[in-house]
Write a protein that holds these residues in place. Structure first.
Motif, short mmCIF file in Angstrom:
data_model
loop_
_atom_site.label_atom_id
_atom_site.label_comp_id
_atom_site.label_asym_id
_atom_site.label_seq_id
_atom_site.Cartn_x
_atom_site.Cartn_y
_atom_site.Cartn_z
N VAL A 224 0.86 -1.18 0.00
CA VAL A 224 0.00 0.00 0.00
C VAL A 224 0.89 1.23 0.00
CG1 VAL A 224 -1.87 1.23 1.14
CG2 VAL A 224 -1.71 -1.27 1.36
N THR A 225 0.70 2.11 -0.95
CA THR A 225 1.41 3.39 -0.97
C THR A 225 0.40 4.51 -0.78
OG1 THR A 225 3.15 2.56 -2.42
CG2 THR A 225 2.86 4.95 -2.33
N LEU A 226 0.65 5.36 0.19
CA LEU A 226 -0.19 6.53 0.43
C LEU A 226 0.59 7.74 -0.07
CD1 LEU A 226 -2.86 7.47 1.62
CD2 LEU A 226 -1.78 7.56 3.87
N SER A 227 0.10 8.35 -1.15
CA SER A 227 0.90 9.34 -1.88
C SER A 227 0.18 10.68 -2.00
CB SER A 227 1.21 8.81 -3.28
OG SER A 227 1.89 9.78 -4.06
N SER A 228 0.93 11.76 -1.84
CA SER A 228 0.38 13.11 -2.04
C SER A 228 0.83 13.70 -3.37
CB SER A 228 0.81 14.03 -0.90
OG SER A 228 2.22 14.23 -0.92
N TRP A 229 1.48 12.91 -4.23
CA TRP A 229 1.99 13.44 -5.49
C TRP A 229 0.88 13.97 -6.38
CZ3 TRP A 229 6.59 14.72 -7.51
CH2 TRP A 229 7.74 14.34 -6.81
N GLN A 230 -0.29 13.34 -6.31
CA GLN A 230 -1.41 13.78 -7.13
C GLN A 230 -2.41 14.63 -6.35
OE1 GLN A 230 -2.98 10.14 -8.78
NE2 GLN A 230 -1.08 9.65 -9.83
N ALA A 231 -2.09 14.93 -5.10
CA ALA A 231 -2.97 15.74 -4.26
C ALA A 231 -2.60 17.22 -4.28
CB ALA A 231 -2.94 15.24 -2.83
N TYR A 232 -1.31 17.51 -4.53
CA TYR A 232 -0.82 18.89 -4.62
C TYR A 232 -0.99 19.64 -3.31
CZ TYR A 232 -1.20 17.54 -9.49
OH TYR A 232 -1.11 16.86 -10.68
N ASN A 233 -0.92 18.92 -2.21
CA ASN A 233 -0.95 19.56 -0.89
C ASN A 233 -0.51 18.54 0.15
OD1 ASN A 233 -4.53 19.40 -1.19
ND2 ASN A 233 -3.30 17.86 -0.22
N PRO A 234 -0.04 19.02 1.30
CA PRO A 234 0.24 18.10 2.40
C PRO A 234 -1.07 17.55 2.98
CG PRO A 234 0.56 20.37 3.11
CD PRO A 234 0.31 20.42 1.64
N VAL A 235 -0.98 16.40 3.60
CA VAL A 235 -2.15 15.73 4.18
C VAL A 235 -1.77 15.16 5.53
CG1 VAL A 235 -3.92 13.97 3.86
CG2 VAL A 235 -2.90 15.06 1.86
N GLU A 236 -2.68 15.31 6.49
CA GLU A 236 -2.51 14.64 7.77
C GLU A 236 -3.83 14.03 8.18
OE1 GLU A 236 -1.77 17.07 11.26
OE2 GLU A 236 -2.42 18.85 10.15
#
Length: 233
Positions: free
Chosen positions: A184-196
């Protein structure tokens, strides 16, 4: 109608295959797990996933050493912009289904979950090729939450054309259901913002019947609300 409903509830056997009743009675919010699962869940720093690791306690962010998640346990995490967490969860048998629960904070878009049976998925760093395009996510399949919080279960299809039978990149479906490590990879590369936020991943067999404990609760409701009506009928 009420009498009929009371009789149906009272007479329902523990093996009654009513998936809707089971799903509505089982608490499935973050932190609500069976006692045995709760006892085995990591605590404190061990329950925090980091993209850069934490002195060996949680070594996410390293393709060579993904964190093994405990099914049903909630993990806190922070992912900076253009960052990833590398995780895995074991699937012990072909009856187990994958579910994800999440509670996220972000400005524009949720992170992408990328799953693969064939090594860790990653943006722009495909372990099988020399391609380095950061706009491409290499995975068997991807999924992105559309809400800040919720849950999702990946269903099993009778024809076997589901994520549990995926060949690499899910271009075809294998005859045998996959078991072993699901990466499982949790990625923000396609989100364009940090996530918590908080995430829990479940790999478990569906419980297609009302358990004894659940039936006891239903019967107590019956005794309080239905017994007198039936006695007077």
């Amino acid at each position: 109608a009420l009498i009929a409903l009371c009789l149906a509830v009272f007479l329902a056997p523990p093996g009654s295959h009513d998936d809707g009743a089971r799903a509505s009675m089982r608490p499935r919010s973050l932190g609500w797990a069976d006692a045995a699962v709760v006892a085995s869940c990591p605590m404190g720093d061990d329950a925090t996933l980091r993209t850069t690791g934490s002195a060996g306690l949680v070594n996410s962010g390293d393709l060579s050493s993904p964190t093994t998640l405990v099914s049903g346990c909630a993990y806190d995490f922070y992912i900076g912009d253009k960052s990833e967490l590398y995780l895995r969860i074991p699937r012990a048998n072909s009856r187990q289904r994958l579910s994800v629960e999440w509670n996220l904070q972000y400005e524009y878009k949720a992170p992408t979950f990328a799953f693969t049976w064939n090594g860790q998925a990653t943006s722009g760093r495909n372990p099988f090729t020399h391609v380095t395009d950061k706009n491409v996510m290499y995975a068997d399949w991807q999924w992105t939450p559309t809400q800040h919080s919720g849950s999702h279960t990946f269903a099993m299809d009778d024809d076997g054309e589901d994520e549990y039978h995926c060949s690499p990149a899910c271009q075809t479906h294998d005859a045998t259901s996959k078991t072993g490590e699901l990466y499982v990879t949790l990625s923000s590369w396609q989100a364009y913002n940090p996530v918590e936020g908080t995430v829990a991943v479940y790999m478990e067999e569906p419980n297609g019947y009302i358990t004894s404990a659940q039936l006891d609760v239903v019967r107590s409701i019956y005794d309080a609300n239905c017994a007198n009506r039936l006695a007077g009928s």
